[in-house]
Design a protein around this motif. Sequence first.
Motif, mmCIF file in Angstrom:
data_model
loop_
_atom_site.group_PDB
_atom_site.id
_atom_site.type_symbol
_atom_site.label_atom_id
_atom_site.label_comp_id
_atom_site.label_asym_id
_atom_site.label_seq_id
_atom_site.Cartn_x
_atom_site.Cartn_y
_atom_site.Cartn_z
ATOM 1 N N THR A 115 -2.859 0.479 5.147
ATOM 2 C CA THR A 115 -2.206 -0.833 4.957
ATOM 3 C C THR A 115 -3.057 -1.757 4.029
ATOM 4 O OG1 THR A 115 -1.780 -0.834 7.653
ATOM 5 C CG2 THR A 115 -1.814 -2.963 6.537
ATOM 6 N N ALA A 116 -4.390 -1.743 4.030
ATOM 7 C CA ALA A 116 -5.250 -2.421 3.182
ATOM 8 C C ALA A 116 -4.990 -1.820 1.798
ATOM 9 C CB ALA A 116 -6.654 -1.999 3.641
ATOM 10 N N VAL A 117 -4.987 -0.774 1.241
ATOM 11 C CA VAL A 117 -4.966 -0.089 0.124
ATOM 12 C C VAL A 117 -3.344 -0.342 -0.536
ATOM 13 C CG1 VAL A 117 -4.949 1.851 -1.190
ATOM 14 C CG2 VAL A 117 -6.820 1.583 0.448
ATOM 15 N N THR A 118 -2.563 -0.468 0.606
ATOM 16 C CA THR A 118 -1.295 -0.919 0.059
ATOM 17 C C THR A 118 -0.960 -2.360 -0.284
ATOM 18 O OG1 THR A 118 -0.119 0.809 1.449
ATOM 19 C CG2 THR A 118 1.395 -0.871 0.665
ATOM 20 N N VAL A 119 -1.619 -3.099 0.230
ATOM 21 C CA VAL A 119 -1.674 -4.514 0.033
ATOM 22 C C VAL A 119 -2.439 -4.608 -1.243
ATOM 23 C CG1 VAL A 119 -2.738 -6.753 0.620
ATOM 24 C CG2 VAL A 119 -1.509 -5.362 2.203
ATOM 25 N N VAL A 120 -3.644 -3.998 -1.567
ATOM 26 C CA VAL A 120 -4.262 -4.060 -2.738
ATOM 27 C C VAL A 120 -3.434 -3.564 -3.972
ATOM 28 C CG1 VAL A 120 -6.414 -3.243 -4.223
ATOM 29 C CG2 VAL A 120 -6.737 -4.046 -1.598
ATOM 30 N N VAL A 121 -2.895 -2.602 -3.710
ATOM 31 C CA VAL A 121 -2.037 -1.923 -4.898
ATOM 32 C C VAL A 121 -0.974 -2.954 -5.266
ATOM 33 C CG1 VAL A 121 -0.649 0.101 -5.717
ATOM 34 C CG2 VAL A 121 -3.005 0.520 -4.610
ATOM 35 N N THR A 122 -0.212 -3.454 -4.162
ATOM 36 C CA THR A 122 0.917 -4.388 -4.443
ATOM 37 C C THR A 122 0.515 -5.387 -5.390
ATOM 38 O OG1 THR A 122 2.056 -3.561 -2.245
ATOM 39 C CG2 THR A 122 2.709 -5.749 -3.122
ATOM 40 N N VAL A 123 -0.422 -5.897 -4.880
ATOM 41 C CA VAL A 123 -1.092 -7.102 -5.468
ATOM 42 C C VAL A 123 -1.380 -6.638 -7.063
ATOM 43 C CG1 VAL A 123 -3.066 -9.016 -5.655
ATOM 44 C CG2 VAL A 123 -2.254 -8.275 -3.656
ATOM 45 N N LEU A 124 -1.970 -5.668 -7.309
ATOM 46 C CA LEU A 124 -2.390 -5.089 -8.680
ATOM 47 C C LEU A 124 -1.150 -4.970 -9.570
ATOM 48 C CD1 LEU A 124 -5.468 -3.104 -7.734
ATOM 49 C CD2 LEU A 124 -5.417 -5.265 -9.057
ATOM 50 N N ALA A 125 -0.100 -4.271 -8.916
ATOM 51 C CA ALA A 125 1.059 -4.160 -9.362
ATOM 52 C C ALA A 125 2.099 -5.416 -9.929
ATOM 53 C CB ALA A 125 1.986 -3.475 -8.517
ATOM 54 N N GLY A 126 1.355 -6.587 -9.285
ATOM 55 C CA GLY A 126 2.103 -7.897 -9.975
ATOM 56 C C GLY A 126 3.301 -7.902 -9.977
ATOM 57 N N PRO A 127 4.045 -8.370 -11.361
ATOM 58 C CA PRO A 127 5.402 -8.546 -11.614
ATOM 59 C C PRO A 127 6.230 -7.272 -11.433
ATOM 60 C CG PRO A 127 4.322 -9.471 -13.292
ATOM 61 C CD PRO A 127 3.229 -8.930 -12.325
ATOM 62 N N LEU A 128 5.390 -6.104 -11.506
ATOM 63 C CA LEU A 128 6.312 -4.966 -11.394
ATOM 64 C C LEU A 128 7.002 -4.644 -10.012
ATOM 65 C CD1 LEU A 128 3.609 -2.382 -13.078
ATOM 66 C CD2 LEU A 128 5.791 -3.446 -14.054
ATOM 67 N N ASN A 129 6.605 -5.574 -9.082
ATOM 68 C CA ASN A 129 7.100 -5.347 -7.669
ATOM 69 C C ASN A 129 8.550 -5.669 -7.821
ATOM 70 O OD1 ASN A 129 4.804 -4.534 -5.984
ATOM 71 N ND2 ASN A 129 3.924 -6.372 -6.966
#
Length: 61
Positions: A30-44
């Motif tokens: 969960t923690a790593v998924t949140v970090v990667v989601t934030v780092l992906a930025g607009p690509l989400n």
Amino acid sequence: MLLLVWLVIGAVAAGQRGYFSDGSEASCATAVTVVVTVLAGPLNYVGVNPQVDCDLPQPSQ
């Protein structure tokens, strides 16, 4: 400035997915998924949906 905007957009995407308000217990995945989601930025918003599964080694007995 561009980096800050990128991370804010990623944080908004993580918030929209409910990662910050989820009542479940925290885990490595969960923690790593949140970090990667934030780092992906607009690509989400163009189809990127990072999901991370991490298995931590168990201590020896």
